[in-house]
Design an enzyme around this catalytic site. Structure first.
Site: not given
Ligand SMILES: *[C@@H]1O[C@H](CO)[C@@H](O)[C@H](O)[C@H]1NC(C)=O
Ligand SMILES: *[C@@H]1O[C@H](CO)[C@@H](O)[C@H](O)[C@H]1NC(C)=O
Ligand SMILES: *[C@@H]1O[C@H](CO)[C@@H](O)[C@H](O)[C@H]1NC(C)=O
Ligand SMILES: *[C@@H]1O[C@H](CO)[C@@H](O)[C@H](O)[C@H]1NC(C)=O
Ligand SMILES: *[C@@H]1O[C@H](CO)[C@@H](O)[C@H](O)[C@H]1NC(C)=O
Ligand SMILES: *[C@@H]1O[C@H](CO)[C@@H](O)[C@H](O)[C@H]1NC(C)=O
Length: 575
Positions: A136, A276, A369, A390
Site C-alpha cells: 500500500e 490483481d 465488493e 476499477e
C-alpha cells in the site's frame, strides 16, 4: 503521438493515443464535445469537493472522515483489520495530499500543486514509528511521489511553471531506502509489513500475497531510473522472479505465501484481491521498461488466466495445482481486468466483461465488493462499496480504444451514482451496505488518486495528447521514455513501419495479437466450439504468420483473424 523507436510499440499506442481516432468535425461532434466538457467540469467539481474537505478537516493527517468531518491516520496499519500494532506517536503523512498530486497536475492546478510540494518538502518525514503495509505504501506514497516528481520536472514545462528540483525525489528516495530491509528474507520475497523507523519488527508475520510481492516493480524501477541507484529495481525484480518461479505447471499462482520458505499458503487464486496487480504490473513493466522478460511472464500468465479462470465473460477462482474452479465470485477489484485487456489489445474480450460489471453496477447502483455467482446473491458480509475506481478505469481505457460513445454514457452513470449515493457535505463517503446505501465514515485516498482522475480523463484526455503514459495500479502516471527502455532485439524493429502506420490508421489494432499468433486451430463445427484461451501462441519461434490461415480464430468472438502486412495476426476491425 506514435513513438519513433520501436515498431512493435506502435500498436500498443494506437490503442492509447487519442489522436488517431479523431472523427471528422460535424454538428454532432460539437454537441458531443460540449457534453464531454460539461461532464469533465462535473468531475472537476467532485475532485475539489473531496480535496477541499480533506484540507479543511483532515490535513495533514492521512484520510478524511467525511461524515464526522474529522480524520484518520490510516497509512499506519492500512489493510490490517486487527490493528495490532497501532503506533503511539504517528500523526499522519498527508497521504491524501500525496495521492492528489498527479491529479492536480492533470486538472491543471499549478498553484495548488506548488503549495503542496512546498509543504511536503518542508514538513513530511518518514522517520516515524509506524507499521505500514509495503504494498500500500509503495503504490500510494512512493508512486504518488515519483509520478509527481516526473510531472513537476518535465523538461518541456508543459504542466507546471514552478521551479521544481528534487524536493519530491528526496522524499521518495528516503522512503525507498526504508523499504529495503523488507526484502532481507531467505527467498528475497519481501515482508508484507515494515516499521518505517525500525525496519522489520520482531515476530513480524511471514505471510504475504502475490500482489504484495509482485507489484513493486513500476515504482521501485522508476525510483532506480530517477536516482541511478539500482538497488530498488534489483530487489523488486528479484522478488518478482522468485514469485514467478513458484508458479504451478499450469502457470498459475496462489494468493498467499510464506516469504521465509517460498511456500504457498493459499493455493486458490483468481484475478481479484491479493493477485490483481501482479498481472497488471507484468504488462505495464513491459511497456515502461521494454524488458522481454516481463512480456514472457505476462504472456504465459495471461494465457493461463484466460484458460482456467474465465467462464464466458466472468472470471472465477481456481486451484493453482489442478486448475479446478474453487470460488465463483465476482469481486469489485476484478473490474480492472478489462482495462488491462485493452492494453493487451484484447478489446472484444474487454468489452464483454466490462458490460457484465456495468450490469452489476446498474443493478445495485454501485459495485458491491463481492457477489456470489453460484448463488446469485451478495456475499453476506462484503456488501460495501468503498468508492473504488476499477469500473471507471476500465471505462476510460475502453473509450480510449474504441471511441464508442456508449462508454461516455457509462461514465455519466457512474458520476451520477457517486453524487447521488456517496456525496455528503463533508466529502464523499464509502458505502457500508449496497442494499441499504448506508454510509461509512471514510473517504479513501484512492478516490482522489484514481476514481476522480479516470473519470476526468474519460471526458478529457488532453493530458495524454503528446506523451504516452503507463498508469500505476494507484492511477499515478509514469511517462514511457525511450531512455528507460531496454534495448530490444533487432527483430522487433520494423524497417518500414511508416507504411504500416498508414495502413493501420483508423483501425483497431491489437498489441498482443501483433506479438503472438494463435495455434493452427483447425476450425471444425463451423467455428462454434472454440473455447480456447485467447491468442494461443503458435509453433513458430518468432510468432510471425505468413498468411491468414496461420492466424486461426479469436476465441471470444469466434471471428477469423488475419495476418497483417508485418506478419502478425489480429482482428482487424474497421471502426
Ligand atoms: C486550485 O486548488 C485550490 C484548492 O482547492 C483552489 O482554491 C483553486 O481555485 C484551484 N485553482 C484552479 C485554477 O482550479
Ligand atoms: C511546515 O513547515 C513550515 C516551515 O518550516 C512551518 O512554518 C510550518 O509550521 C510547518 N507546518 C507544520 C504543520 O508543521
Ligand atoms: C515473539 O514471540 C515469542 C514466541 O511467541 C515470544 O516469546 C516473544 O516474547 C515475542 N517477542 C516479541 C518482541 O513480541
Ligand atoms: C513460514 O515458514 C516458517 C518456517 O517453516 C514457519 O516458522 C512460519 O510459521 C511460516 N509462516 C507462516 C505464515 O506460515
Ligand atoms: C461491445 O459489445 C456490444 C454488445 O455486445 C457491441 O454492440 C459492441 O459493438 C461491442 N464493441 C466492441 C468495441 O467490441
Ligand atoms: C515503405 O513502404 C511503402 C509502402 O509499401 C513504400 O512505398 C516505400 O517505398 C517503403 N520504404 C522503404 C524505405 O522501403
Amino acid at each position: 503521438m506514435l513513438p519513433r523507436e520501436f515498431g512493435k510499440w506502435v500498436f500498443v499506442f494506437l490503442v492509447l493515443s487519442p489522436t488517431v481516432f479523431n472523427p471528422s468535425v460535424s454538428g454532432l461532434d460539437i454537441r458531443w464535445a460540449s457534453k464531454k466538457r460539461h461532464m469533465r467540469e462535473k468531475v472537476r467539481e467532485m475532485f475539489y469537493h473531496a480535496y477541499n474537505n480533506y484540507l479543511t478537516y483532515a490535513f495533514p493527517h492521512d484520510e478524511l472522515k467525511p461524515l464526522t468531518k474529522s480524520f484518520t491516520d490510516s497509512l499506519s496499519e492500512l489493510g490490517n483489520l486487527n490493528l495490532e500494532h497501532l503506533p503511539q506517536d504517528y500523526t499522519g503523512s498527508a497521504l491524501t495530499l500525496i495521492e492528489s498530486l498527479s491529479s492536480l497536475v492533470i486538472l491543471g492546478n499549478n498553484t495548488e500543486f506548488g503549495r503542496a510540494v512546498l509543504w511536503l518538502s518542508e514538513n513530511l518525514t518518514f522517520d516515524v514509528d509506524a507499521r505500514i503495509n509495503l504494498f500500500e505504501c509503495n503504490i500510494r506514497v512512493l508512486g504518488g511521489l515519483v509520478s509527481a516528481h516526473i510531472l513537476a520536472t518535465d523538461s518541456t514545462n508543459r504542466f507546471l511553471q514552478g521551479n521544481y528540483k528534487n524536493q519530491l525525489l528526496i522524499l521518495a528516495e528516503d522512503l525507498g531506502q526504508r523499504f529495503l530491509p523488507a526484502f532481507s528474507t531467505p527467498t528475497g520475497l519481501p515482508y508484507a509489513w515494515i516499521n518505517l523507523k525500525y525496519g522489520v519488527m520482531e515476530n513480524e508475520t511471514t505471510e504475504s500475497s502475490t500482489s504484495g510481492c509482485g507489484s513493486l516493480i513500476l515504482e521501485m524501477g522508476t525510483l532506480s531510473q530517477l536516482t541511478g541507484d539500482p538497488r530498488y529495481e534489483a530487489v523488486a525484480l528479484r522478488a518478482l522472479r522468485k514469485l514467478w518461479s513458484m508458479r504451478s505447471s499450469l502457470n498459475l499462482l496462489g494468493t498467499t505465501l510464506n516469504v521465509s520458505t517460498g511456500e504457498w499458503i493459499e493455493y486458490s487464486s483468481g484475478i481479484g484481491a491479493g493477485v490483481d496487480s501482479f498481472y497488471e504490473y507484468l504488462m505495464k513493466a513491459h511497456i515502461l521498461f521494454g524488458k522481454e522478460e516481463f512480456w514472457r511472464m505476462f504472456h504465459s500468465a495471461y494465457l493461463a488466466v484466460q484458460k482456467y479462470f474465465r467462464h464466458g465473460s466472468w472470471y472465477h477462482e481456481a486451484d493453482m495445482r489442478t486448475g479446478r474452479a474453487t470460488y465463483w465470485q465476482l469481486t469489485s477489484l476484478q473490474a480492472f481486468w478489462p482495462g488491462l485487456q485493452v492494453l493487451v489489445g484484447d478489446i472484444s474480450a474487454a468489452n464483454l466483461s466490462h458490460r457484465e460489471f456495468f450490469h452489476v453496477w446498474e443493478r445495485f447502483g454501485v459495485l458491491p465488493e463481492r457477489y456470489l455467482l453460484d448463488y446469485q446473491m451478495l456475499h453476506p458480509t462484503e456488501k460495501y462499496y468503498p468508492l473504488r475506481p476499477e469500473l471507471a478505469e476500465s471505462t476510460f481505457y475502453l473509450y480510449q480504444a474504441t471511441k464508442d460513445p456508449w462508454y461516455i454514457k457509462v461514465g455519466e452513470s457512474i458520476v451520477k451514482s457517486l453524487n447521488l449515493y456517496t456525496r455528503v457535505e463533508g466529502g464523499f463517503a464509502s458505502i457500508k451496505d449496497v442494499t441499504t446505501m448506508q454510509l461509512e465514515d471514510h473517504q479513501h485516498s484512492f478516490f482522489l488518486a484514481e476514481t476522480c482522475k479516470y473519470l476526468y480523463l474519460l471526458f478529457d484526455d488532453s493530458f495524454l495528447a503528446d506523451r504516452n503514459y503507463v498508469f500505476t495500479t494507484e492511477g499515478h502516471p509514469l511517462p514511457v521514455l525511450s531512455s528507460w527502455q531496454e534495448k530490444l532485439p533487432e527483430a522487433y524493429i520494423l524497417s518500414n513501419w511508416t507504411s504500416i502506420k498508414r495502413e493501420r490508421q483508423g483501425r483497431q489494432a491489437s498489441a498482443m495479437s501483433l506479438q503472438v499468433c494463435p495455434a493452427n486451430l483447425k476450425l471444425k463445427d463451423g467455428g462454434k466450439q472454440v473455447e480456447s484461451a485467447c491468442h494461443v501462441p503458435d509453433a513458430f519461434a518468432d510468432h510471425r504468420c505468413i498468411n491468414d490461415d496461420d492466424c486461426g480464430v479469436d476465441s471470444t468472438t469466434c471471428r477469423r483473424r488475419s495476418c497483417s502486412m508485418a506478419g502478425y495476426c489480429g482482428l482487424w476491425l474497421l471502426i
